[in-house]
Design a protein around this motif. Structure first.
Motif, PDB file in Angstrom:
ATOM      1  N   VAL A   1       3.553 -11.546  -1.958  1.00  0.00           N
ATOM      2  CA  VAL A   1       2.057 -10.496  -1.849  1.00  0.00           C
ATOM      3  C   VAL A   1       2.717  -9.144  -2.297  1.00  0.00           C
ATOM      4  CG1 VAL A   1       0.439  -9.344  -0.585  1.00  0.00           C
ATOM      5  CG2 VAL A   1       1.219 -11.797  -0.160  1.00  0.00           C
ATOM      6  N   LEU A   2       1.885  -8.731  -3.361  1.00  0.00           N
ATOM      7  CA  LEU A   2       2.535  -7.360  -3.756  1.00  0.00           C
ATOM      8  C   LEU A   2       1.456  -6.341  -3.379  1.00  0.00           C
ATOM      9  CD1 LEU A   2       3.553  -8.249  -7.442  1.00  0.00           C
ATOM     10  CD2 LEU A   2       5.130  -7.515  -5.577  1.00  0.00           C
ATOM     11  N   ALA A   3       1.835  -5.271  -2.820  1.00  0.00           N
ATOM     12  CA  ALA A   3       0.921  -4.096  -2.566  1.00  0.00           C
ATOM     13  C   ALA A   3       1.267  -2.869  -3.205  1.00  0.00           C
ATOM     14  CB  ALA A   3       0.838  -3.931  -1.049  1.00  0.00           C
TER      15      ALA A   3
ATOM     16  N   TYR B   1      -2.239  -5.745  -5.390  1.00  0.00           N
ATOM     17  CA  TYR B   1      -3.456  -5.316  -4.812  1.00  0.00           C
ATOM     18  C   TYR B   1      -3.210  -3.728  -4.374  1.00  0.00           C
ATOM     19  CZ  TYR B   1      -4.495 -10.128  -3.657  1.00  0.00           C
ATOM     20  OH  TYR B   1      -4.691 -11.553  -3.707  1.00  0.00           O
ATOM     21  N   PHE B   2      -4.177  -2.951  -4.459  1.00  0.00           N
ATOM     22  CA  PHE B   2      -4.210  -1.870  -4.128  1.00  0.00           C
ATOM     23  C   PHE B   2      -4.486  -1.483  -2.529  1.00  0.00           C
ATOM     24  CE2 PHE B   2      -5.848   2.513  -3.290  1.00  0.00           C
ATOM     25  CZ  PHE B   2      -5.048   3.390  -3.789  1.00  0.00           C
ATOM     26  N   VAL B   3      -3.695  -0.620  -1.996  1.00  0.00           N
ATOM     27  CA  VAL B   3      -3.895  -0.334  -0.737  1.00  0.00           C
ATOM     28  C   VAL B   3      -3.910   0.904  -0.513  1.00  0.00           C
ATOM     29  CG1 VAL B   3      -2.873  -0.458   1.848  1.00  0.00           C
ATOM     30  CG2 VAL B   3      -2.648  -2.284   0.274  1.00  0.00           C
TER      31      VAL B   3
ATOM     32  N   LEU C   1      -5.467  -9.376   1.330  1.00  0.00           N
ATOM     33  CA  LEU C   1      -4.095  -9.387   0.548  1.00  0.00           C
ATOM     34  C   LEU C   1      -3.481 -10.843   0.579  1.00  0.00           C
ATOM     35  CD1 LEU C   1      -4.146  -6.441   0.534  1.00  0.00           C
ATOM     36  CD2 LEU C   1      -1.673  -6.300   1.048  1.00  0.00           C
ATOM     37  N   GLY C   2      -4.255 -11.726   1.410  1.00  0.00           N
ATOM     38  CA  GLY C   2      -3.957 -13.092   1.648  1.00  0.00           C
ATOM     39  C   GLY C   2      -2.860 -13.522   2.510  1.00  0.00           C
TER      40      GLY C   2
ATOM     41  N   ASP D   1      -5.703  -5.405 -14.612  1.00  0.00           N
ATOM     42  CA  ASP D   1      -6.606  -6.368 -14.120  1.00  0.00           C
ATOM     43  C   ASP D   1      -6.259  -6.368 -12.492  1.00  0.00           C
ATOM     44  OD1 ASP D   1      -7.724  -7.160 -16.406  1.00  0.00           O
ATOM     45  OD2 ASP D   1      -6.166  -8.539 -16.697  1.00  0.00           O
ATOM     46  N   ALA D   2      -7.564  -6.320 -11.663  1.00  0.00           N
ATOM     47  CA  ALA D   2      -7.130  -6.656 -10.218  1.00  0.00           C
ATOM     48  C   ALA D   2      -7.157  -7.790  -9.870  1.00  0.00           C
ATOM     49  CB  ALA D   2      -7.981  -5.516  -9.390  1.00  0.00           C
ATOM     50  N   PRO D   3      -6.378  -8.241  -8.860  1.00  0.00           N
ATOM     51  CA  PRO D   3      -6.628  -9.718  -8.264  1.00  0.00           C
ATOM     52  C   PRO D   3      -7.757  -9.875  -7.572  1.00  0.00           C
ATOM     53  CG  PRO D   3      -5.019  -8.499  -7.220  1.00  0.00           C
ATOM     54  CD  PRO D   3      -5.281  -7.753  -8.225  1.00  0.00           C
TER      55      PRO D   3
END
Length: 273
Positions: free
Chosen positions: A18-20, A44-46, A76-77, A131-133
């Motif tokens: 998972v990428l943040a 994802y943006f945090v 974020l899954g 592009d945002a997931p």
């Protein structure tokens, strides 16, 4: 396992983590604008202010509550404590380190910081996207207390019996200037260790041996009781990350200076000693 991961190591992972993206700027512009302009594919943006901190009150960036963090884990899954997570920001990991610490405090066990951040990724030819997931539907429930944490009294105690590091710039530590908080100075007995010195000019952390040498010169070796604070608990996490990278674990006083000064009976020191 190192709390840091290089671009090469990230690319070599067999399973995508998972990428943040935790890009954040204390005085603006908003980190979301930078994220929208380009980020790692799948990231994802945090938002540090709303997801990695509670509303200002007892300090400018107090702990978020578990419900807030659970909501972040969900979108974020993240469905288990050992879900691999890699966090990053633009370059120097100042805000990514806050995510690293918060995520671990609330139960995640496999969180690493991309050393050099987005800048290092692009320098190595990494693709970026606008592009945002899609939001995911993770099921892991955040619970607090998986890392030790200090309150004001605990920080004061470490300043006496161990080493309490102040991660702010020297002029703020000395009380010569204070751009963010209404009172200038530092916690009596603290030692100044500006966070900016943990990284090189490219935003990469210094090698572990160099970090150990730096902290040894400040009185920290294996077994030293060590704690860190800053202005509001953001760069303190960066100092803790540098210390862990050097094999020297430290406890964070999350409330930091902005919380310390909410009680007028707490002492304030100025100068460089």
């Amino acid at each position: 396992m190192s709390p840091l991961i290089t671009v090469e190591e990230l690319r070599a992972l067999g399973t995508a983590p998972v990428l943040a993206d935790v890009t954040w700027n204390l005085a603006g512009p908003p980190g979301k604008d930078a994220y929208d302009a380009g980020h790692l594919p799948g990231a994802y943006f945090v938002d540090l202010d709303t997801e990695l901190a509670g509303p200002p009150g007892a300090g400018r960036h107090p702990l978020p509550d578990a419900t807030t963090v659970t909501s972040t884990f969900e979108r974020l899954g993240i469905s288990s404590a050992d879900t691999p997570v890699v966090v990053y920001d633009t370059a120097n990991s100042m805000s990514a380190a806050r995510a690293w610490w918060i995520f671990r405090y609330f139960g995640l066990t496999d969180v690493r910081v991309l050393d050099g951040g987005l800048t290092a990724w692009q320098a190595a030819g990494g693709e970026v996207t606008t592009d945002a997931p899609a939001e995911a539907s993770g099921t892991y429930v955040a619970t607090p207390g998986h890392l030790p944490m200090l309150d004001a009294d605990g920080a004061a105690a470490v300043a006496v019996k161990g080493v309490l590091l102040d991660a702010r710039a020297p002029e703020r530590f000395a009380g010569e200037v204070e751009p963010m908080d209404p009172v200038a100075g530092h916690i009596p007995g603290a030692v100044n260790a500006p966070t900016a010195a943990n990284v090189d000019e490219t935003g990469h952390f210094l090698p572990s041996a160099d970090l150990r040498s730096r902290f040894s010169a400040l009185g920290i070796t294996t077994g030293t009781e060590t704690a860190v604070y800053c202005g509001s608990g953001v760069t303190a996490a960066h100092e803790a990350l540098a210390l862990e990278s050097a094999g020297l674990p430290a406890t964070v006083y999350v409330g930091s200076w902005s919380e310390w000064i909410t009680d007028p009976t707490r002492p304030v020191a100025t100068g460089t000693d």
